[in-house]
Design an enzyme around this catalytic site. Structure first.
Site, mmCIF file in Angstrom:
data_model
loop_
_atom_site.group_PDB
_atom_site.id
_atom_site.type_symbol
_atom_site.label_atom_id
_atom_site.label_comp_id
_atom_site.label_asym_id
_atom_site.label_seq_id
_atom_site.Cartn_x
_atom_site.Cartn_y
_atom_site.Cartn_z
ATOM 1 N N HIS A 170 -1.263 -2.468 5.180
ATOM 2 C CA HIS A 170 0.032 -2.160 4.541
ATOM 3 C C HIS A 170 0.938 -1.448 5.557
ATOM 4 O O HIS A 170 1.306 -0.287 5.391
ATOM 5 C CB HIS A 170 -0.287 -1.241 3.352
ATOM 6 C CG HIS A 170 0.827 -0.946 2.409
ATOM 7 N ND1 HIS A 170 2.045 -0.437 2.795
ATOM 8 C CD2 HIS A 170 0.896 -1.065 1.053
ATOM 9 C CE1 HIS A 170 2.796 -0.250 1.728
ATOM 10 N NE2 HIS A 170 2.119 -0.625 0.656
ATOM 11 N N GLU A 273 3.153 -6.534 5.283
ATOM 12 C CA GLU A 273 1.728 -6.335 5.054
ATOM 13 C C GLU A 273 0.995 -7.670 5.171
ATOM 14 O O GLU A 273 1.307 -8.618 4.448
ATOM 15 C CB GLU A 273 1.527 -5.737 3.664
ATOM 16 C CG GLU A 273 2.416 -4.518 3.421
ATOM 17 C CD GLU A 273 2.443 -4.097 1.953
ATOM 18 O OE1 GLU A 273 1.425 -4.276 1.260
ATOM 19 O OE2 GLU A 273 3.483 -3.606 1.495
HETATM 20 C C1 BG6 Z 1 3.511 -2.382 -1.895
HETATM 21 C C2 BG6 Z 1 3.595 -2.859 -3.308
HETATM 22 O O1 BG6 Z 1 2.527 -3.109 -1.220
HETATM 23 O O2 BG6 Z 1 3.164 -0.998 -1.876
HETATM 24 C C3 BG6 Z 1 4.616 -2.017 -4.058
HETATM 25 O O3 BG6 Z 1 3.930 -4.249 -3.334
HETATM 26 C C4 BG6 Z 1 4.263 -0.548 -3.956
HETATM 27 O O4 BG6 Z 1 4.688 -2.452 -5.405
HETATM 28 C C5 BG6 Z 1 4.117 -0.173 -2.482
HETATM 29 O O5 BG6 Z 1 5.265 0.227 -4.570
HETATM 30 C C6 BG6 Z 1 3.739 1.297 -2.234
HETATM 31 O O6 BG6 Z 1 2.601 1.629 -2.940
HETATM 32 P P1 BG6 Z 1 2.054 3.119 -2.945
HETATM 33 O O7 BG6 Z 1 0.901 3.099 -3.897
HETATM 34 O O8 BG6 Z 1 1.636 3.429 -1.525
HETATM 35 O O9 BG6 Z 1 3.197 3.991 -3.385
#
Ligand code: BG6
Length: 299
Positions: A170, A273
């Site tokens: 991510h 990602e």
């Molecule tokens: C992304 C998702 O990968 O991560 C989003 O598609 C999400 O929907 C984002 O808001 C961040 O997620 P987190 O749990 O790190 O706040």
């Protein structure tokens, strides 16, 4: 937890690999070589920073990031595993799985013949993770730091039944201004638009950003390139073993609610990602290994 002094004795290389305590009980490996620099938190096995030698940071780490045990750090390269996004059925299970908030164990650290630095880490699973995901699997990560950053995420099915996983690296990339970049590589690819209630759309041309963006592009193994005229550079995202690409920027209002993205932090980041999510979950046969590899470079 093993102390920073113990870890230094096992993995430190003077001038090349150092262990540092970022916050109480929160250790990171810092890598410096002639080709680049990086740091990796043991919690989450999370790459926090990377830059080729003499270049601007390529990976974005929020100025408002907090280092709290059990909470994902905002920025860097969180590892989403063994599911991506919310759990399929149980809303009280952690979003994006548990790998990003657990301690990882360093396995190896060495200088490579070509001047890069190689790190290997393994997720430490526990009773809670086994109750949330009752399957026999080992998760390893290899990181190679140089003028490129290569990350391999390897899932080994150590049991006797097939397993199914969702996953993502991510990655938060550092950019001049989200409103002025564009991204190539996804033309004609179908995506699930989470901002539009999960409807399916087809990308036309380059991806540009003018508001909250949260998309899972499916059935795509293509490289993506972030074109950033403001910083005068292009970031190439090459991948293997990944059939989805997730593109995310929360934009102003959502970022303000998140608290750890920083004042106007959303302007300087974009998440691209390399994933296997939605239609592209991966089934792994007993005793087989599935490998997701990314390599980031600056052009
Ligand atoms: C992304 C998702 O990968 O991560 C989003 O598609 C999400 O929907 C984002 O808001 C961040 O997620 P987190 O749990 O790190 O706040």
């Amino acid at each position: 937890m093993t102390s920073v002094a113990d870890l230094t004795a096992r993995f430190g290389i003077p001038g090349r690999i150092a262990l540092r305590e970022l916050a109480d009980g929160f250790a990171a490996i810092e890598v410096t070589n002639d080709r680049g620099t990086a740091s990796v938190a043991l919690q989450g096995g999370q790459v926090l920073t990377w830059a080729p030698r003499g270049a601007e940071p390529v990976i974005w780490l929020s100025r408002a990031a907090t280092f709290v045990p059990g909470k994902s750090i905002r920025g860097g390269v969180p590892v989403c595993w063994p599911w991506f996004g919310p759990h399929a059925t149980l809303t009280d299970y952690p979003a994006h799985g548990f790998a990003r908030t657990l301690p990882w164990e360093p396995i190896a650290a060495s200088e490579m013949p070509d001047g890069r630095t190689h790190l290997a880490l393994r997720l430490i699973q526990n009773e809670k993770t086994r109750s949330q995901w009752p399957h026999a699997a080992q998760l390893d990560m290899e990181i190679r730091v140089g003028e490129t950053l290569q990350i391999d995420l390897c899932t080994r099915n150590t049991g006797a039944e097939p397993i199914v996983i969702g996953e993502a690296l991510h990655t938060y990339f550092s950019i001049s201004d989200i409103r002025r970049i564009s991204m190539q590589g996804l033309d004609k690819v179908v995506y699930i638009d989470k901002v539009a209630g999960g409807s399916r759309q087809q990308q036309q041309g380059a991806v540009v950003f003018a508001g909250e963006t949260d998309r899972i592009y499916i059935d795509t193994e293509a490289d993506c390139v972030i074109d950033d005229p403001g910083l005068g550079r292009r970031i190439r995202i090459a991948k293997r073993g990944s059939r989805s690409t997730v593109v995310w920027n929360p934009w102003h209002d959502k970022a303000a609610r998140m608290g750890d993205l920083g004042e106007d932090g959303y302007l300087g980041m974009v998440c691209v990602e390399s994933a296997n999510a939605a239609d592209n979950l991966v089934s792994i046969a007993p005793q087989q290994v599935h490998r997701l590899t990314v390599e980031y470079s600056v052009e």
